[in-house]
Structure formats: C-alpha cells, structure tokens
Design an enzyme around this catalytic site. Structure first.
Site, PDB file in Angstrom:
ATOM      1  N   CYS A   1       0.836  -1.201   0.000  1.00 11.43           N
ATOM      2  CA  CYS A   1       0.000   0.000   0.000  1.00 11.43           C
ATOM      3  C   CYS A   1       0.876   1.257   0.000  1.00 11.43           C
ATOM      4  CB  CYS A   1      -0.949  -0.038   1.196  1.00 11.43           C
ATOM      5  SG  CYS A   1      -2.276   1.173   1.098  1.00 11.43           S
ATOM      6  N   HIS A  24      -3.484  -5.679   1.520  1.00 13.15           N
ATOM      7  CA  HIS A  24      -2.723  -5.819   2.759  1.00 13.15           C
ATOM      8  C   HIS A  24      -2.625  -7.261   3.244  1.00 13.15           C
ATOM      9  CE1 HIS A  24      -2.406  -1.502   3.913  1.00 13.15           C
ATOM     10  NE2 HIS A  24      -3.367  -1.414   3.019  1.00 13.15           N
ATOM     11  N   GLU A  35      -0.748  -8.386   5.498  1.00 10.75           N
ATOM     12  CA  GLU A  35      -0.546  -8.444   6.955  1.00 10.75           C
ATOM     13  C   GLU A  35      -1.863  -8.406   7.716  1.00 10.75           C
ATOM     14  OE1 GLU A  35      -0.434  -5.843   5.167  1.00 10.75           O
ATOM     15  OE2 GLU A  35      -0.830  -4.002   6.284  1.00 10.75           O
TER      16      GLU A  35
END
Ligand SMILES: Nc1ncnc2c1ncn2[C@@H]1O[C@H](COP(=O)(O)OP(=O)(O)O)[C@@H](O)[C@H]1O
Ligand SMILES: [Mg+2]
Lengths: 768, 79, 223, 79
Positions: free
Chosen positions: C85, C194, C196
């Site tokens: 990002c 994302h 994560e």
C-alpha cells in the site's frame, strides 16, 4: 494595548462586550463578584467560553443527580474513573482498564461537513489519550435529514469522508456506528463520535497538576486563529443554519473588525495527531507524565483552568511562549483558540529533558509554558504583564447552574393518541413479500456498505467484529484473547413518543447488540442530543431521558461512566427528535468465542427466535417508511428480559452452542432475516407461527428478541436452557445453503441476489 | 472556446497541513530558502465563449471552492 | 532469518506487519525512518499507512527518509523488498518500481475484502502460492489506481512482472486490473492490498496473506 | 523575498477522475458550456531571493510533481 489586571483595576467602569460573548447579565455580575473587579479581556474570554452551555453543562448538570441516585456500590466497583473525568474507565479484568466516550460535533459538521466530522473524531481521540490510554477504535453514530433532500446530499458525503479521512489516517479501525435519516435532522445533522482505548490499570493518568514547581508543557500543533469562537458556535443559542459559515467570535481584545469575519471552523491535521498519539504513548511508557489534558473546546482556557483546579490550584503560565501560527494574536485569542492536535502535560523538572527528547524524536513541537505554583490562583502573563489572575475552579467548575423550567409538551397527548392501529396493513403473500423487499431497500434499513467501505476496519489487527455486525469487537490482550464489544443505538422516534421508555429502548438495544456477540455488557456512555434547553418541552424530554437511562442502567446493573450533552439542535424553533445515543461496552474473556451476525454455510442448522412478539408499531420503521406516520406509544421495554437474553447468549457463546445471532430491532424479524442471510451469504427457510398474524410477526418491533442459529446437535440443549430460565423460544427456520434464497413459508421465495440488490442498491443510488 | 484557470487556496488564517508538510520536508531534502508553502487546487476549464465572468465566479465560489475555508481566483488565459 | 519493517511518521500498519513477520516464524525487526541502518536484516517490508499524511502525494516525502537510502542501495544489491500500500507508493516514488498510484477512480477511500489472482509465484514473496491461486485479503486505500505508460505496462505484462491482479471487479480503476508488480529481478514487489491483515481468520477475511511472509523463508533456505 | 507559484497537472494522457467528476457535475447544477475540466495542484512558495530558477525547477520536478504522471509550471509572481 493589552488589557492587564492592573488596567482592569484602574478602569472598573469600562464597558465589556460580555453579551456578545454569550454571558448573561447575572453571569457577568457573578464574574465581577468572584474577581472583585471587572475581568480583563482575557479573563472574560475564559469565563465566557468555560461558562458556555457546551463546557459548563449549566442546563443539564442538575439532572446528574439521577446518575448518582441510581449507581449502586456494586456498579461503582467496576469503575476506575467515572463522570467528571475526560472519559470513564472500567476494569475489564486481567489487569486491563478500558476507557470509552461519545461526543458530539453536530454544528461544526453542518457548517463544514468534512472538517467538522474530522475534528470531531480528532477531539474524542485526544480525550481518550488524556486518560493515559492507547486509542483502539472509533465509532460514528450519524443522523441526517431526509435522504433525498439536497442538503443531505451536501452534508452526508462530506461527513463520511471526514470521519474516514481523519480516522483512517490515525490508524484507528472504525468498528461501527449508525446512519439514520429523518427529516427532523434537516439543517441539523448529528455527528457523534466514540473512541475506545485501553491501558494497564496501574497506568491510569488523570488530569491534574499537582506538585509545586512542576512544569506545564504544551505540545503538538501550533496555535492559530482557526476555530476561535468555535465553542460558542457549538452551543450558541443563536446558531442559525443559514449563516453558520460566517459566525465567528466577537473578540473583546482585538476590537478589529477584520477578526470578526473569521470562520469558526477548525481544520484537522490527522498526520500531526497520529504522531502526537505515538509521542504520548512513548511518554506514558517512560513514566514522565504527572498529569495530562487534551485541548479541545475552549482550548487553553479549558486546559489550564482544569489542570490547575484538578491539582493543588496554583499555576503560572507565560502565554507569550505558546508557539503561534498567526501573527498579531491577542492573549484572549490565544486562550480561546481551538487549534487542533494539541495536548498539555505537567512534568517534573527533572523529567523535562527526557520529555523534550521524546517529542523531538516524533518531530512534535513542545514548549514549556509555565509551572505549578503553591498558590491557589491561575496567573497568566503576556510579555511580563499579568492578563489573568483567577481562582481556576471558578472558571472550570463553578460556572452557573440552571434549573430550567420543565413542561410536558402540549402536543404530546395528541401524538400518543394518534396510534398506528388504523394504518392499512398488507395481508396477501404477494404484498408481504413486496414489503420485505421494500423495507430492505428503505434508506434507514438498507446496507451501510457505501458508508462503511470508506472506513478502515482492519488497521492494528485487533478487529474481531465490525460493520455490519451488531457490535464492534476489539481484541485488547493478544495473549489471552480478552476483548471488548461496543454498540451505540437510539431510535429517536421512540424517544419522541415517550422519552423515558424510548431512552430505555435505546439502552436495551445497545445492550442486546453487545450481548449477541457473546460479550457481557459492562458499562454505558451516552451522547444526549436535544433541542434548546430554554424550551420547557425539550427539558421535559431531557429529564425523562436522563431518568430513563439512569434507572434502566440500575436495573441492568451497568454504570453510566460518562457522556456528553449537545443542546440547541434545532432549525428555527423546531427541535430535532430527542436523540439520546446510548453506547454500551461489554467484555469477552476470549474473542475467539465471538458470535457472528451472519449465518454460516452449515446446512440444517436451526434458527430459533428468542423472546415474545406483540402487535407494536408505534414509531416503527414500517409506519415511518410506508405511511410517514409517527404516533402512538413505542414498544414496551422489559429490562429483566434483556438481561436474561444477555445471560443466555453469553452462556451460549461459552458453551459453543450458538453459531450466529442477530437481534431484532428496526424493521423487525423481516429485516433481521434479510441481514442474517445476506451477511452470512447463506439461504434459509423460515416458518411463521400459524397462530399469529404474519405481518405482525414479520414487522413488529417488539424489544427483547434475538434470532440465533444453533447446530442441530445443540438444539435440544439450548432450547432446554432457555426453557429452564423462562425465556420464550420458538423454532422458526433452518439454514439452507442449497437454496441461495430466503424462503418464508406461505409468503414466498426471495433469491439472495434479488434481496442483495434491494439491500445494497439504495445508498449508492442516493450518494454514489 | 476559452481556457479558464481557477486557483483555490486555503484561507490565510486556516491551517494548511499540506503546505506545512512540504515546507518542513524541503530543508531535509537540502533545499533551503523556502520560508513558507501553501498548497491548494488548480483547475483548468475549457469554456464556451458564451459563459460570462459572473457565471465563472459562481462556479468557482459555489462549487470548485468551499467558501468557509477557501479563497479562489479566476483567470481567463486564452481565447 | 531477520525481516525488517520500517516505521515512517504516519505509518499505520507497522505493528501488523511485524506481527505477520513473527507469525511466519521469522524474527521481526523494527526499523526507523530516521536511522540509515537496516540492522542486518535479510529482507525489508515497507508497510502501509499515510506517511507524512500523504499530503503532497502518497509516498512522496517518505522516500527521502534516511532509511530509504539504505533500502535503495540494498535492494539494488538483491535484498528482497516488499511494499504494501503506502509502501508500494514509496517504492514507485523512489523509482524502485515503475508507474504511479493515483486517486481511486471512485475518488474515495475503499476498504473491502478483495480477491486477487497470484499471477507470478516465482518471486521471493509469492513462492508459497500455487500459480494462478486466488486469495482474499483486505484492500484499503485512497490512492490505489496503478498507472503507467503503455510501454511500461506492456513490459510488465510481457516479463511476467504483474504479480497480483484484482479479480471479481476492479476496485480502483488500475490499468489491466493490476494489484501488484515486481521489478525486473522479481525481488522487489509492491502491492496495494494488505497481506498483513490476513494472517488469521479471526481478525481478517482469511489467512491467505501469511503466504507472502512464509514464501520469504523458502527463499533464504534455498539461496 | 519572492512569491513563486508552481502548478502541477496530470499529464494529458492520464485519466483525471477528479476533473471528470467536476465536469460531469456542472451541467447537473445548471452550468452549461464547460466542456472539459482538469484538476491539479497549486503551490505558493515564499522564496528567498537567493534561490535561483534551476533550484526551483528541481523542487518542482523532483518533489512537488511526479514526472511519471504529472507536468508542472513554475512562475515567479512578484519580488
Ligand atoms: N456510520 C457508521 N459507521 C460505521 N459503521 C456503521 C455506521 N452506520 C452503521 N454502521 C454499521 O452497520 C451495521 C448496521 O447498523 P444498524 O442497522 O444501525 O445496526 P443495529 O440495528 O444492529 O443497531 C452495524 O454493524 C453498524 O455498526
Ligand atoms: Mg442489532
């Protein structure tokens, strides 16, 4: 020339524009009496802003007796800090303390939707930091005028973008909120914001400035002219929607007309707030903060007087040291500026260097502006001359208090008498099927996805439940899995029909929304949005609401830990529907046991309806959407039943008996079914009770009801548990993944695609 | 056809976090001598000759800028 | 193995990235924007957020941070780098990846669970995925529309450097539905969604994102 | 001291959804005759007289704009 204390003594008869600043004649007289002289310009600025409705709670305070009268020692025991602090704090176990609070930013958001909403989020986050906590998540209960009104099209996209723009940049997940449309909010949208934070219980930092010789440090953004007089707009009796944009302070000090045109808006800088958060947390970890206070409404006037009066009382501030962003600011302007992203800390002299090092690491401007003294006066100087010399408590806490006249409005009887009984109801299966779809697509019940997709719900990695779940849930302890769940609710139509019961219904719904997630409700916050307190009818609504909430909380055994009042929400003389938004916080000892809102793809699971359904349509979404009708009485509220429901759900979550749960509220069973199947992306077959009217079963808004899904293997055990505890339970359907449809027996089949189109299409069509 | 330029800037007394971010970054990049930066928006419109200045002002004030926090300037650059 | 995650002022997903690195079994090493020091890590992640508020352009200011000088040098020598990002935006601004990320075509922030197709599973960050695998991980950004000149896009497509592609709709108007790309060596990868936030189905839509961090482990073992 | 203005615009071949959104909204608000709108950024810098044009170009090209997708114009407006 600067108006000093000496000057004030020498010119006792100088005229002062106290009325323009919002002080009444007797209030001004009281200031003179306290000081034994006329106030200086700077003192007048402080008193007027701190004695405003917004800061002093002068019309509402007398009603706080209901909180104390209804808080038992048992309820108190869970509170580490309560009403009167920046935010309430509750003990959630495992050594964790959680703090949460709701606040309003209604008027600024009408004037400048994006910045008004953004700074609303920023303000409530700083409140939570001032408790020494790490902010964990935000929520945003919002209310707008009619969905198709041009002004709603103006304010809604800006407000949503502002909530997102600020919150997303801070790295705080948005885990829930409300979007409600009603013409009563036209010209006066409601922007409430909630923040929840956590800390180790021993790290609770309360705002106080004790310890003679300790330093007062202002840190964060520079102070500018923006937002001067913002507080007077927030709670101004003369707020007028039409000219809100040009409303501004009449600064006693400058006397320059140029200053009078300043917009009373604050512009947010979320990046500065983000580094301020990290900086504060590092300062807390280092243990070098004696006291801390956020700068919100009333800026330094509030922070200095509150810090000083919460400590030993004495403080000296060199105001000219405040880093400024504008030239030529007067002391009164510096004191009332509402520039955002600032905090004020009290620090031991030996820790000042360490404090400054942490601030430098985060590139945060920090300036020593004064120190704690052993006197009992707040003394503020400007280039060596004394411009303020006041007992701080008289500014911060000893403002006026009014027992406003209260009268049940004349229209109330007629409103209650005009019940929904005569409204034509659908009866044929086709009519009922069409109504399910129409209600699902109605602006108040349609999917909030267009709004909530603009909010980051994932950041920080602790979000266990978020929109569109009944409550938002955050993991607090990564090791043990302990977490909290939060929901905010208020059906203002119910409150309008009966403020006492309506407020208890708001409490009941928020309580239920937390309970269906498997969390145990623990504490309450509120944001009381009402019309003018000078209207006896509004004060009647207010008093009923406070009493209803306080007594309801006592019955549920969960304390009110704090809240916020927003008065003067009206256009002309027409007040908004009374809107006491209630936030309930619950605790769950392991978030892995959360109960989701949507049903899973497990074929053959049973849908059970808990609770009783009565013919209750007063204030319902159906009466509003289909007939534009508001009248009669709201549904009955039975808090003992809500409590029982909560116990059953928590037990169901503990024993793994429940795979999904969704409460029934706006729109009744029909809407709950729609959401259950669409959120779960799984079809279901539903059978209504042949002995009760189908329309009533589908659309009544009786309180105290929840739809649960249980595996077939658990059905008997769960049903038995309900029966033993006296909770009505009815087998009402089965999960049917194959069908990809919601089938309501004897009424019809609605394919999920058709249902989804109806539910998700509305907001993009209106605002997309 | 005319090319019209509208520049929209935050009002001088209003916080301009964008401009400040740029101003603070410049010295770190080795550029000295820039004492202040303000950041706003720049619009370029292709406009029919029939559109008069009053209309352009209305567009700029009521739509391209937010009068609560921003000022604007309209310029015709060619025709 | 040691994997670093950089914190810039305004970075938001650093703690999530460190958590994801640790969950993969690697040692998570926090790196600070102001320190020109990579602490001997074996790979670096630039996490998401709004560095410096993204007030100028996403990633425009962060790329000048002292730590970025080290990242650029090490990356040119082969250190695996993943930009997520805002980190992807920083890599583009720093010239380690081609193209730019512009305002979403719908003009507002979008947060949703997004299906992606893994188009290239030969990079150090994607070896744990099957070729063509479809994964669901969160997407959340305001400036996610990947843009590049036609020749650059042709080059990326031709060399298999489109690593991830959006499936089930283009959320932001990216050219060719591009969600993530790599440099010519494949060692530097940037993507908008994302991973994560998808390491555990409790807090994300899936655990599909963990694969990116696990892939790295294979890489070093085999290297 | 000099006031320097830098205008940064999306390159002509780059899609500009912000400008398009404005262009599409104008007719709905009753404004006709605007055939195209592009939106960019406008910077106003207060600059020391010692800063030369080459430096300003570097600031504009290397920092205020992204040459991959944007063009820029630098103007000194007063001194
Ligand atoms: N403004 C908002 N911000 C974030 N989430 C929202 C907002 N409005 C509604 N939601 C979410 O959408 C879902 C549906 O809202 P609502 O119908 O009000 O819930 P309920 O009826 O359970 O109280 C909830 O998860 C709620 O938190
Ligand atoms: Mg609910």
């Amino acid at each position: 020339m600067t108006d000093t204390v000496d000057n004030a003594k020498n010119t006792p008869d100088q005229e002062q524009p106290y009325r323009e600043l919002g002080l009444k004649d007797d209030e001004y007289a009281r200031v003179r009496e306290i000081l034994g002289r006329r106030p200086t310009d700077a003192e007048l600025a402080m008193y007027s802003v701190m004695w405003s409705e917004h800061c002093s709670y002068k019309s509402s305070k007398v009603h706080w007796r209901h909180w104390s009268a209804n808080t038992t020692p048992e309820m108190k025991a869970k509170m580490l800090a309560g009403i009167g602090e920046n935010a309430g704090v509750v003990d959630i176990g495992d050594g964790w303390a959680v703090t949460f609070k709701l606040e309003s930013h209604n008027h600024p958001s009408y004037v400048e939707p994006y910045q008004g909403a953004a700074t609303g989020v920023g303000g409530i986050v700083r409140d939570i930091m001032a408790m020494g906590a790490r902010p964990l998540a935000v929520m945003d209960p919002l209310r707008f005028g009619a969905p198709d009104h041009p002004d709603t099209k103006r304010v809604l996209p800006g407000i949503v973008a502002g909530v997102g723009g600020y919150g997303n940049s801070l790295g705080l997940p948005n885990i829930g909120g409300e979007v409600v449309f009603d013409a009563s909010y036209q010209g006066n949208p409601l922007v409430n914001a909630l923040c929840v934070g956590a800390m180790r219980a021993e790290d609770l930092h309360l705002a106080h400035a004790s310890g003679t010789g300790n330093k007062v440090i202002l840190f964060g953004a520079r102070t500018g002219l923006d937002g001067i007089g913002g507080v007077s707009v927030l709670a101004s009796a003369t707020f007028s929607g039409d000219e809100g944009g040009t409303e501004s302070t009449l600064d006693p000090a400058s006397g320059s007309s140029a200053r009078k045109k300043l917009p009373a808006v604050q512009v947010g800088d979320p990046f500065t707030e983000k580094v301020l958060i990290e900086c504060c947390l590092e300062l807390f970890r280092e243990g070098i903060v004696v006291g801390i206070q956020d700068l919100g409404g009333a800026g330094l006037s509030c922070a200095t007087s509150e810090l000083a009066s919460a400590g030993d009382g004495g403080m000296r501030v060199e105001l000219d040291k405040v880093p400024l962003r504008a030239t030529g600011m007067t002391p009164a302007e510096v004191l009332s500026s509402e520039s955002q992203e600032r905090m004020c800390a009290v620090v031991k002299p030996s820790d000042v260097d360490a404090f400054m090092r942490v601030c430098a690491k985060w590139d945060v401007i920090a300036t020593e502006i004064g120190e704690v003294t052993d006197g009992d006066h707040l003394v503020i100087t400007w280039h060596g001359e004394t411009v303020v010399d006041v007992p701080p408590r008289t500014v911060a806490h000893e403002g006026p208090m009014y027992e406003r006249p209260i009268a049940r409005p004349d229209y109330q009887d007629a409103l209650v008498a005009n019940g929904p009984e005569a409204l034509p109801r659908p009866s044929t299966p086709d009519e009922l099927r069409a109504l399910v779809l129409r209600m699902a697509a109605s602006p108040n019940l349609a999917s909030r996805k267009w709004v909530t997709e603009q909010y980051d719900r994932y950041v920080r990695g602790g979000t266990v439940l978020a929109q569109p779940s009944d409550s938002g849930m955050i993991r607090v302890d990564e090791q043990t899995g302990r977490g909290v769940a939060l929901a905010t609710d208020c059906n203002a139509r119910f409150v309008k029909l009966d403020p006492y019961t309506g407020t208890q219904l708001a409490l009941a719904e928020a309580y239920r929304n937390v309970a269906v997630s498997g969390a145990e409700p623990l504490a309450v916050t509120n944001c009381l949005n009402f019309g003018s307190p000078e209207d006896p009818g509004v004060m009647w609504q207010f008093e009923q609401a406070v009493r209803g909430l306080a007594e309801g909380c006592k019955e549920l055994g969960i304390p009110v830990t704090g809240g916020n009042v927003s008065f003067y929400n009206q256009t002309g003389t027409t007040a908004i529907h009374p809107t006491p938004v209630v936030g309930v916080l619950g605790v769950i000892d392991d978030v892995r046991r959360r109960i989701p809102t949507g049903i899973g793809a497990e074929a053959g699971e049973t849908l059970l309806l808990l609770g009783d359904t009565h013919d209750e349509f007063g204030g319902s979404e159906w009466a509003h959407e289909v007939h534009g009708h508001l009248g009669g009485t709201p549904p009955r509220v039975d808090l003992a039943r809500e409590k029982l429901l909560g116990q059953v759900l928590v037990a169901g979550s503990r024993d793994g008996m429940v795979t999904a749960a969704h409460d029934l509220s706006d729109g009744g069973l029909a809407q709950t079914l729609v959401e259950t199947v669409l959120i779960g992306q799984t079809g279901a077959r539903v059978f209504l009770d042949p002995d009760q009217d189908a329309f009533v079963q589908l659309f009544s808004e009786s309180a105290g009801r929840v739809l649960v899904a249980v595996p077939r293997s658990e059905e008997l055990r769960f049903t038995e548990m309900c029966k033993v505890r006296g909770l009505p339970v009815r087998r009402t359907g089965v999960v049917d993944p194959e069908s990809n449809a919601l089938e309501i027996q004897d009424i019809g089949v609605i394919p999920l695609t058709e249902l989804r189109e109806a539910w998700e299409g509305t907001l993009p069509k209106l605002f997309g | 056809m005319a090319r019209v330029v509208v520049d929209v800037m935050p009002k001088p007394e209003i916080l301009d976090p964008q401009g400040q971010a740029v101003a603070r970054a410049l010295p770190r990049l080795g550029f000295t001598g820039v004492s202040d930066v303000r950041q706003g928006k720049h619009f370029e419109l292709e406009v029919d000759d029939s559109v008069d200045d009053a209309t352009l002002d209305k567009i700029a004030e009521g739509f391209l800028s937010n009068p609560v926090v921003e000022d604007f300037v309209v310029r015709r650059v060619q025709s | 193995m040691r994997v670093g995650a950089v914190t810039f002022p305004g970075t938001l997903d650093d703690s999530d990235t460190l958590r994801a690195i640790a969950a993969s079994g690697a040692e998570a090493v926090p790196l600070w924007h102001g320190d020109a020091d990579l602490k001997q890590v074996d790979a670096v992640v630039l996490p998401g957020g709004f560095s410096y508020g993204d007030y100028l352009r996403a990633g425009a200011i962060a790329r000048f941070a002292p730590v970025m000088g080290e990242v650029v040098d090490a990356a040119r020598k082969g250190l695996p780098v993943l930009g997520i990002c805002n980190g992807f935006q920083v890599l583009c601004e720093a010239g380690l990846l081609p193209g730019a990320l512009l305002r979403n075509s719908e003009l507002h922030f979008v947060c949703r669970d997004q299906w992606l197709k893994v188009e290239n599973n030969t990079t150090p960050w994607t070896s744990r995925y099957d070729a063509g695998a479809e994964i669901i991980i969160p997407l959340k950004n305001q400036d996610g529309r990947f843009t590049a000149s036609q020749s650059t896009v042709d080059e990326l497509e031709g060399e298999g450097r489109v690593v991830f592609r959006y499936v089930g709709g283009n959320p932001n108007g990216s050219v060719n539905h591009i969600a993530g790309i790599s440099d010519a060596t494949g060692r530097i990868v940037g993507l908008m969604p994302h991973p994560e936030h998808a390491i555990d189905a409790l807090t994300g839509p899936s655990d599909d994102g963990l694969g990116m961090f696990l892939s790295l482990l294979d890489q070093v073992v085999s290297a």
